[in-house]
Design an enzyme around this catalytic site. Structure first.
Site, PDB file in Angstrom:
ATOM      1  N   GLY A 172      -8.699 -43.382 -17.580  1.00  0.00           N
ATOM      2  CA  GLY A 172      -9.643 -42.406 -17.028  1.00  0.00           C
ATOM      3  C   GLY A 172     -10.066 -42.735 -15.613  1.00  0.00           C
ATOM      4  O   GLY A 172     -11.081 -42.245 -15.126  1.00  0.00           O
TER       5      GLY A 172
ATOM      6  N   ASP B  69      -1.093 -39.072 -20.295  1.00  0.00           N
ATOM      7  CA  ASP B  69      -2.074 -38.430 -21.169  1.00  0.00           C
ATOM      8  C   ASP B  69      -2.322 -39.373 -22.342  1.00  0.00           C
ATOM      9  O   ASP B  69      -1.389 -39.724 -23.073  1.00  0.00           O
ATOM     10  CB  ASP B  69      -1.514 -37.092 -21.659  1.00  0.00           C
ATOM     11  CG  ASP B  69      -2.470 -36.327 -22.562  1.00  0.00           C
ATOM     12  OD1 ASP B  69      -3.430 -36.939 -23.079  1.00  0.00           O
ATOM     13  OD2 ASP B  69      -2.248 -35.121 -22.764  1.00  0.00           O
TER      14      ASP B  69
ATOM     15  N   SER C 241     -21.139 -43.173 -25.751  1.00  0.00           N
ATOM     16  CA  SER C 241     -22.170 -42.219 -25.329  1.00  0.00           C
ATOM     17  C   SER C 241     -23.414 -42.409 -26.184  1.00  0.00           C
ATOM     18  O   SER C 241     -23.321 -42.677 -27.389  1.00  0.00           O
ATOM     19  CB  SER C 241     -21.654 -40.781 -25.499  1.00  0.00           C
ATOM     20  OG  SER C 241     -22.708 -39.849 -25.382  1.00  0.00           O
TER      21      SER C 241
ATOM     22  N   LYS D 261     -16.727 -39.435 -30.300  1.00  0.00           N
ATOM     23  CA  LYS D 261     -17.049 -40.720 -29.665  1.00  0.00           C
ATOM     24  C   LYS D 261     -17.506 -41.750 -30.701  1.00  0.00           C
ATOM     25  O   LYS D 261     -17.208 -42.946 -30.591  1.00  0.00           O
ATOM     26  CB  LYS D 261     -18.121 -40.522 -28.599  1.00  0.00           C
ATOM     27  CG  LYS D 261     -17.700 -39.634 -27.433  1.00  0.00           C
ATOM     28  CD  LYS D 261     -16.577 -40.244 -26.616  1.00  0.00           C
ATOM     29  CE  LYS D 261     -17.073 -41.286 -25.650  1.00  0.00           C
ATOM     30  NZ  LYS D 261     -15.992 -41.753 -24.744  1.00  0.00           N
TER      31      LYS D 261
ATOM     32  N   PRO E 190     -23.957 -45.074 -22.535  1.00  0.00           N
ATOM     33  CA  PRO E 190     -24.885 -44.594 -21.508  1.00  0.00           C
ATOM     34  C   PRO E 190     -25.543 -43.271 -21.881  1.00  0.00           C
ATOM     35  O   PRO E 190     -24.960 -42.452 -22.606  1.00  0.00           O
ATOM     36  CB  PRO E 190     -23.981 -44.427 -20.281  1.00  0.00           C
ATOM     37  CG  PRO E 190     -22.629 -44.189 -20.842  1.00  0.00           C
ATOM     38  CD  PRO E 190     -22.557 -44.970 -22.118  1.00  0.00           C
ATOM     39  N   ALA E 191     -26.746 -43.082 -21.365  1.00  0.00           N
ATOM     40  CA  ALA E 191     -27.387 -41.765 -21.412  1.00  0.00           C
ATOM     41  C   ALA E 191     -26.659 -40.857 -20.417  1.00  0.00           C
ATOM     42  O   ALA E 191     -25.652 -41.253 -19.830  1.00  0.00           O
ATOM     43  CB  ALA E 191     -28.861 -41.904 -21.061  1.00  0.00           C
TER      44      ALA E 191
END
Length: 267
Positions: A13, A56, A120, A154, A177-178
């Site tokens: 990514g 990908d 997340s 996630k 993370p927020a």
């Protein structure tokens, strides 16, 4: 604390928001590190000293071929889709199965000592109940309690990453993370700007007193690199030693909650 240098790093990514900032931070702080990126090209510029592999992550054979070629010491797995407009299949294919592909390849190549997963904070949210002063003790929600495709994808990926801790000499950690903001954010920031330009910035739901956590993307990149170094140090840790990082998950915020509508209009 012993300083640790990163030698051969893969950022999945790395052509997208979070991964791009991890690569940028590595270039600033680890000048001798070999950096490879596994991603599909985007509009973000590429760094000339970085090796890019147009892959990908939902393609298992392509992921395995690339990782066998790179033979990384550290993997920062930040490749995922954030868009809430995508169907559940896309989140499952990219976020969950893509992570499984990277994990399987990392185990097979045998060179990976540290695997840092970009998760997340939404994995502990059901979309209805307030989450206040949340800690890592709160459970990660899976089906049936998690009704939304993105956090479910996630959560399943995080579960697999933590379960892989200690496999074939690889230690793992998950960072949650927020909502992230900062340069090159094509998800949240562009939508906020679009709403403002359309003249709808004066519209809100509720009385505006709801607090929300955000985190600057530069802080997220720093956290990923610190986590990788902690995992590498953990290979030398004595049994039972405190401050364990491997096999754990950590929330990331700026530690300064905002009123949600103040933040969105302030941007």
């Amino acid at each position: 604390m012993t300083e640790v240098d990163l030698h051969n790093v893969l950022v999945t990514g790395g052509d997208s928001f979070i991964g791009y900032h991890i690569v940028s931070k590595l270039l600033q702080t680890q000048p001798t590190c070999k950096i490879s990126v596994l991603d599909i090209p985007t509009s973000l510029p590429r760094f000339p000293s970085v090796s890019y592999h147009d892959v990908d992550i939902s393609s298992k054979p392509s992921v395995l071929t690339a990782i066998q070629k790179i033979k990384p010491q550290v993997i920062f797995h930040a490749a995922c889709t954030y868009s809430l407009t995508l169907p559940a299949e896309a989140h499952s294919r990219i976020n969950t199965n893509g992570t499984l592909n990277v994990l399987e390849a990392a185990k097979k190549v045998g060179t990976v000592k540290a695997f840092v997963f970009h998760s997340s904070s939404s994995v502990i949210e059901d979309g209805v109940s307030p989450v206040i002063n949340a800690t890592e003790d709160l459970p990660v929600l899976l089906a049936q309690k998690q009704r939304y495709p993105y956090p479910l994808s996630k959560a399943l990926a995080e579960q697999a990453v933590l379960a892989a801790n200690g496999t074939n000499g690889m230690l793992t950690v998950s960072l949650k993370p927020a909502s992230c903001f900062g340069e090159a954010n094509e998800e949240m920031m562009e939508k906020l700007i679009s709403v403002a330009r359309s003249g709808r910035a004066n519209v809100q739901m509720g009385d505006g007193t709801n607090l929300y956590d955000f985190v600057y993307v530069g802080n997220v990149a720093d956290a990923h690199i610190l986590a990788a170094k902690a995992l590498l140090r953990a290979h030398e840790r004595a049994p039972g030693e405190d401050e364990r990082v491997d096999g754990e998950a950590f929330h990331l915020t700026n530690d300064e909650p905002w009123l949600f509508w103040d933040f969105t209009r302030g941007c």
